[in-house]
Scaffold this motif. Structure first.
Motif, short mmCIF file in Angstrom:
data_model
loop_
_atom_site.label_atom_id
_atom_site.label_comp_id
_atom_site.label_asym_id
_atom_site.label_seq_id
_atom_site.Cartn_x
_atom_site.Cartn_y
_atom_site.Cartn_z
N GLY A 75 84.30 43.25 28.83
CA GLY A 75 83.27 42.25 29.12
C GLY A 75 83.73 40.82 28.97
N PHE A 76 84.86 40.59 28.30
CA PHE A 76 85.36 39.23 28.14
C PHE A 76 85.99 38.70 29.43
CE2 PHE A 76 85.18 40.85 23.86
CZ PHE A 76 84.83 39.75 23.09
N PHE A 77 86.27 39.60 30.37
CA PHE A 77 87.03 39.23 31.56
C PHE A 77 86.16 39.33 32.80
CE2 PHE A 77 90.10 40.19 28.36
CZ PHE A 77 91.17 39.35 28.62
N SER A 78 86.69 38.79 33.86
CA SER A 78 85.94 38.72 35.11
C SER A 78 85.75 40.10 35.71
CB SER A 78 86.68 37.82 36.11
OG SER A 78 87.90 38.43 36.50
N SER A 79 84.84 40.15 36.65
CA SER A 79 84.56 41.42 37.33
C SER A 79 85.79 41.91 38.07
CB SER A 79 83.40 41.24 38.30
OG SER A 79 82.29 40.66 37.65
N GLU B 88 97.10 35.58 38.45
CA GLU B 88 95.67 35.36 38.18
C GLU B 88 95.24 36.03 36.88
OE1 GLU B 88 94.00 35.04 42.78
OE2 GLU B 88 94.15 37.01 41.81
N ILE B 89 95.75 37.23 36.63
CA ILE B 89 95.44 37.92 35.38
C ILE B 89 95.99 37.15 34.19
CG2 ILE B 89 95.87 40.03 34.04
CD1 ILE B 89 95.97 41.57 36.66
N LEU B 90 97.23 36.66 34.32
CA LEU B 90 97.87 35.93 33.22
C LEU B 90 97.09 34.66 32.90
CD1 LEU B 90 100.42 35.88 31.39
CD2 LEU B 90 101.52 34.49 33.16
N LEU B 91 96.68 33.92 33.92
CA LEU B 91 95.91 32.69 33.70
C LEU B 91 94.56 33.01 33.07
CD1 LEU B 91 95.54 29.65 34.04
CD2 LEU B 91 94.70 30.11 36.37
N MET C 259 92.93 31.76 29.35
CA MET C 259 91.67 31.04 29.25
C MET C 259 90.71 31.75 28.30
SD MET C 259 92.01 28.35 31.09
CE MET C 259 90.32 27.82 31.23
N VAL C 260 90.67 33.07 28.37
CA VAL C 260 89.78 33.84 27.50
C VAL C 260 90.24 33.72 26.04
CG1 VAL C 260 88.99 36.17 26.93
CG2 VAL C 260 89.11 35.44 29.31
N MET C 261 91.56 33.77 25.79
CA MET C 261 92.05 33.65 24.42
C MET C 261 91.75 32.28 23.82
SD MET C 261 95.69 35.69 24.26
CE MET C 261 96.40 34.92 25.70
N ILE C 262 91.94 31.24 24.61
CA ILE C 262 91.66 29.89 24.12
C ILE C 262 90.18 29.75 23.80
CG2 ILE C 262 91.61 27.45 24.78
CD1 ILE C 262 94.15 28.02 26.42
#
Length: 820
Positions: A383-387, A610-613, A617-620
Motif C-alpha cells: 500500500g505504500f507504493f503506486s498501483s 521508475e521503481i528505483l525513483l 521517494m517513499v523512503m524519504i
C-alpha cells in the motif's frame, strides 16, 4: 595538559633545522616525527612502550651540518638540535625519527648505521601481535553471552522480521535502503533459519527458532570495528600507543558492545563507515605510488565501502561527504603541482570518478535490483507504493489482473492518493471526538488494503442503483458531479466549513448521511488533471481531483498522523487552496463493475528506473513520518555526547532480564573532554604557526599529526553528529554511535600527543619515561575498570532496579536520567 605548548610559546624558541621536503599528495599529510627522550635520542617514546630500543641513524642533512661545524642552539632543556629522516614502507612515508645531541660527539668519519633487518621484522611482528590481541579481545567481548536473552530485544522485532521477509520473498516497506536487511536475511538463511518466526513484539521467546546466525553476523561485524579503529589511528599517527588506546576505548564501551550483539542495522552501518575510513587513509598513504596495485586496491575498496554504508542507511551519506572532501583536497593539491602534466592530473581525476562515484553508484543500484528481484510476492508494504508498482507483485490483486478500463456509475472502487506513502481514501464507523469539528464519521487515508477503503461512485441527484440490468452503462466523465458512498457504512463523503482536526484553515472531511441519503455537502465535481470536459476517466491512469461543490475546496491529505482516536491514520482535509499538488491528486485503483469488459494491467508495469525513483521517494516520506513506539524514550542531539539518557533494549521490571543501551560514562566523558581539549590545543598550535613561531622538530612533528590526522577524525565526528540538529524526524540515542567511533579515535591520538609533549618538557629521561607510561597505563586501566563496573548494562541484569539501594547497580546511577 598544555605544559609543553605553553612553555614553548612563552620561551624564545630556536630555529629548527630544515626538515625533509614534504610531498604534495595526501600521503604527505600525516607523516609522524616521533618524540625522543632528552639525552636519549635512540629511544622514541612509542617504541619504549612496546619494549624496543631502536637505533637511530644520522641523516644526510645532519651530517652536512656537522661537517660545516655549525650547530643549532638548544631549545630549553631539550636536544641541542634535531633532524628528520623519512623511513619508507610499502606504500608511502612512514615514521620519521629525530636525532639527538649525542650524535655530535660521534666522529665525523663514522658511518651511520641502519637499523638491523631483524629489528624491523621484530617491530612489524609486534604491530601484528598487538593487532591480533585487540581483535581477539574485541571478538571475546562481543560474542560473550550472545544467546542471552533468548527473546526479541528492541528493534530486533523489525529487522529480524525483515530478514524473514527476504527468506520468504515477501515484499515489505522500510525507511532504510535494503542492503542491511538483505545481509541479515542471508545470514539467517545460511545458518538454517527458515523464516517462520513472527517477530511480533519485544519479549517474545525465540524458542526452537535459530536466531543465533543473525545475531552472530551482526556481532562479527561489530567486532571488526575495534581492529579497524586500531589500523586507522596507526595509519594517521604512526603511534602504537595511540592505536592501542583508541582500540581500548571501543572495546570497553558498553554502548558499542550492546549494539553489536543484536539483530540491528547499526553494527552493519558502522562496519562500512569504519571500513571506508580505513580504506581512505590507506590509499592516502600510497599517494607517492599513484596507479600502483595497492593504490588501486584501496581506492576501489573505499568506493565499495561507501556503497555499503549508503546501502544500509541514508546516514551513510556523511562518510561519503568526508571522502568527497578528502578527494577534492587531494585533487586541488595535485592541480597545484606544476611537475605533473595535465594528462596526469586528468588520470587522477578519472580514477577517482570511476572508483568513488561510478563504482559506488553501480553497486548501490545493484542492491535495489537484487531487492526487487527477491521480493516478488505481495506483502504488507504494497500500500505504500503506486498501483503500477503493485501490479508487478505476485499475489497482489492487481498482479496479472483484468479490470474495466473506464470508470462508470455504480462501480465499487478504491481511491489512492498519488503522494508517496499517503495511501487509500478510508473511512470507518468511529466518529470524530467531541470538540474536533462536527461529531461525524471519520474519513482518513490508510496505507494498507482494507474493506473500509471501498467506495461506490453514484450520481449526485439520484439513488437509483446503476447496476440494475435495466439501466444502460453510463460512464463517469471529466467535470461530472458525483457522490462517493462508503460501501461498508453507507455514508457519503462529506465536507463543510468546520476546521480540520490538525491542519488550520483546511476544512473537515467526514462520512455523513444514512443509506446514501445526505445533503448538498456530499456533492463533488470530479476533474481529470490536464484533460478536457467530457472525457472518460481511465482506471489507474487518470490523475483526478475532487472539488467540493459547496465550499469550492479540494479533497486531499495533509500527511499528518492523527492521534490515537484516529487510529494513527493520516488526516484527510478539504483545502481551499486550489494549487495542484500530489496531496490533492488521486487515481482509481481497484474497479469492480460486472457490466463492463476487463482489460489486462500488464502494460502498466513500471520500468526499473521508475521503481528505483518511487522507492526512494517513499523512503524519504516514511523517514519524516516516524513516530516513537510505546514505552520508548526519544532524545535530542545535545543529550548524546554527554551520555545523558540511555535506551531500554529489554525488560522494565525487577523480575525481567534487563539490557540497557548506555555508553561507558568514563569513555564518553573522556571523549567529550578530548574534543574540547583538541579544539583548544589545535587552535593554539595553528595560531602559533600562523604567527611564524618556529617549533622544535619534535613539537612540529607531533603538531602535524595532531592537526592533520586528528583533523580528519574531528571532521568525521562533526559530519556524523551536527546534521542531526537539522533533522525534523524522530531521533534516538543510537544515532550518535557512528560519531562516537570518530571521537574515540581522536581521543587516542590526542592523549598520546599530549603525553609526549609533557614528557618532552621534562629534563630527566627517567621522569619522561615514567610520566608517559603512567599516563597511558592510567587511561587503559581506568577504561578497563569502568567496563568491569558497567558491563551488566550490556550483558544483562536481573534483580532490583538501580533506584533500589539493594541493587548492585545502585552506586553506578551517576545521573538521574539513567533509567536502569
Amino acid at each position: 595538559m598544555l605544559c609543553a605548548t605553553s612553555r614553548l610559546l612563552a620561551a624564545r624558541t630556536a630555529t629548527a633545522l630544515p626538515s625533509q621536503p614534504r610531498g604534495r599528495g595526501p600521503g604527505a599529510r600525516c607523516r609522524r616525527r616521533e618524540l625522543h627522550f632528552p639525552g636519549h635520542p635512540e629511544v622514541p617514546l612509542s617504541e619504549f612502550l612496546a619494549g624496543r630500543l631502536a637505533r637511530s641513524s644520522v641523516s644526510a642533512s645532519r651530517r652536512a651540518i656537522l661537517r660545516r661545524g655549525r650547530m643549532p642552539p638548544a631549545v630549553g632543556g631539550g636536544p641541542a638540535g634535531s633532524e628528520l629522516r623519512p623511513r619508507r614502507g610499502r606504500c608511502g612515508p612512514q615514521v620519521t625519527r629525530a636525532v639527538g645531541p649525542d650524535v655530535a660527539a660521534e666522529p665525523a668519519a663514522r658511518s651511520p648505521k641502519r637499523p638491523a633487518r631483524g629489528s624491523r621484522r621484530f617491530e612489524a611482528a609486534g604491530r601484528w601481535a598487538l593487532l591480533a590481541l585487540v581483535t581477539l579481545l574485541s571478538f571475546a567481548t562481543r560474542f560473550h553471552r550472545l544467546d542471552e536473552p533468548p527473546h526479541i530485544c528492541w528493534d530486533e522485532t523489525h529487522f529480524g522480521k525483515m530478514g524473514s521477509y527476504y527468506i520468504n520473498r515477501t515484499f515489505f516497506f522500510d525507511v532504510h535502503p535494503p542492503l542491511g536487511k538483505m545481509l541479515i536475511g542471508l545470514a539467517g538463511y545460511l545458518s538454517g533459519y527458515d523464516g517462520t518466526f513472527l517477530f511480533q513484539k519485544p519479549g517474545d521467546k525465540y524458542e526452537h527458532h535459530n536466531y543465533m546466525g543473525m545475531r552472530g553476523f551482526c556481532a562479527f561485524l561489530g567486532s571488526l570495528l575495534v581492529p579497524f579503529a586500531y589500523l586507522t589511528v596507526l595509519e594517521l599517527s604512526r603511534s602504537l600507543p595511540a592505536a592501542l588506546l583508541s582500540a581500548a576505548l571501543l572495546t570497553f564501551d558498553t554502548g558499542c558492545l550492546t549494539l553489536s550483539q543484536y539483530i540491528l542495522l547499526d553494527p552493519i552501518l558502522m562496519f562500512f563507515i569504519m571500513a571506508a575510513m580505513l580504506s581512505m587513509v590507506k590509499y592516502n598513504s600510497c599517494a607517492n605510488r599513484p596507479f600502483s596495485a595497492p593504490w588501486w586496491f584501496w581506492l576501489s575498496l573505499t568506493g565499495i565501502n561507501l556503497a555499503g554504508a549508503l546501502g544500509v542507511k541514508f546516514v551513510g551519506l556523511f562518510i561519503i561527504l568526508q571522502v568527497g572532501w578528502n578527494t577534492i583536497s587531494d585533487l586541488w593539491h595535485l592541480f597545484g603541482d606544476l611537475s605533473l602534466s595535465v594528462v596526469t592530473v586528468g588520470k587522477h581525476l578519472t580514477a577517482r570518478v570511476l572508483c568513488l562515484i561510478v563504482l559506488p553508484l553501480t553497486l548501490y543500484t545493484a542492491t535495489y535490483a537484487v531487492h526487487f528481484m527477491v521480493l516478488n510476492k505481495s506483502g504488507p508494504g504494497d500500500g505504500f507504493f503506486s498501483s503500477a508498482f503493485q501490479a508487478r507483485l505476485s499475489g497482489n490483486n492487481l498482479h496479472n489482473a483484468s479490470i474495466p478500463e473506464h470508470l462508470a456509475y455504480g462501480s465499487v472502487i478504491t481511491v489512492k492518493n498519488l503522494r508517496m506513502a499517503i495511501g487509500y481514501l478510508h473511512s470507518h464507523r468511529h466518529l470524530y471526538p467531541e470538540g474536533i469539528g462536527a461529531r461525524q464519521q471519520q474519513v482518513t487515508t490508510y496505507l494498507h488494503k482494507d474493506y473500509n477503503n471501498l467506495w461506490i461512485i453514484k450520481k449526485h441527484n439520484t439513488n437509483a442503483d446503476p447496476l440494475d440490468p435495466s439501466f444502460p452503462v453510463e460512464f463517469v466523465r471529466h467535470g461530472d458531479i458525483i457522490r462517493l458512498e462508503h460501501k461498508e457504512t453507507s455514508r457519503n463523503l462529506h465536507s463543510h466549513y468546520h476546521e480540520a482536526p490538525l491542519t488550520r484553515k483546511h476544512y473537515q472531511v467526514t462520512g455523513y448521511g444514512i443509506n446514501g441519503t445526505g445533503d448538498s455537502n456530499d456533492f463533488w465535481r470530479i476533474e481529470v488533471v490536464n484533460r478536457k470536459f467530457g472525457n472518460r476517466i481511465k482506471v489507474l491512469r487518470s490523475r483526478i481531483r475532487l472539488i467540493h461543490l459547496v465550499t469550492g475546496c479540494v479533497l486531499g491529505s495533509s500527511g499528518k498522523v492523527l492521534p490515537k482516536w484516529g487510529w494513527e491514520q493520516l488526516e484527510v482535509t478539504c483545502t481551499p487552496y486550489l494549487k495542484e499538488t500530489l496531496n490533492s491528486i488521486w487515481n482509481v485503483e481497484d474497479h469492480i463493475n460486472p457490466k463492463l469488459p476487463n482489460i489486462s494491467l500488464d502494460v502498466l508495469q513500471p520500468t526499473f528506473p521508475e521503481i528505483l525513483l518511487e522507492s526512494h521517494m517513499v523512503m524519504i516520506r516514511g523517514n519524516s513520518g516516524l513516530k516513537p513506539k510505546d514505552n520508548e524514550f526519544t532524545s535530542k542531539p545535545w543529550h548524546w555526547p554527554i551520555n545523558y539518557q540511555g535506551l531500554r533494549f529489554s525488560g522494565i521490571n525487577d523480575t525481567d532480564f534487563r539490557v540497557y543501551l548506555l555508553g561507558n560514562p568514563v569513555v564518553w566523558w573522556l571523549n567529550l573532554l578530548s574534543i574540547a581539549l583538541y579544539v583548544l590545543l589545535g587552535s593554539i598550535i595553528a595560531v602559533a604557526v600562523q604567527r611564524g613561531a618556529h617549533l622544535p622538530a619534535e613539537v612540529e612533528g607531533l603538531s602535524q599529526v595532531l592537526l592533520q590526522g586528528g583533523g580528519q577524525l574531528l571532521l568525521g565526528w562533526m559530519l556524523h553528529y551536527f546534521p542531526f540538529f537539522l533533522m525534523g524526524r524522530i531521533l534516538y540515542f543510537h544515532h550518535y554511535f557512528p560519531a562516537m567511533l570518530f571521537s574515540s579515535m581522536l581521543t587516542g591520538i590526542l592523549w598520546d600527543t599530549v603525553l609526549q609533549l609533557c614528557a618532552w618538557s621534562l629534563a630527566s629521561p627517567f621522569l619522561a619515561r615514567g610520566m608517559y607510561a603512567a599516563g597511558l597505563l592510567s587511561l587503559l586501566l581506568g577504561t578497563a575498570y569502568s567496563f568491569y563496573l558497567f558491563h551488566p548494562l550490556a550483558y544483562g541484569m536481573v534483580g532490583p532496579l538501580a533506584q533500589d539501594p539493594r541493587s548492585p547497580m545502585a552506586g553506578l546511577r551517576w545521573l538521574e536520567s539513567w533509567d536502569f
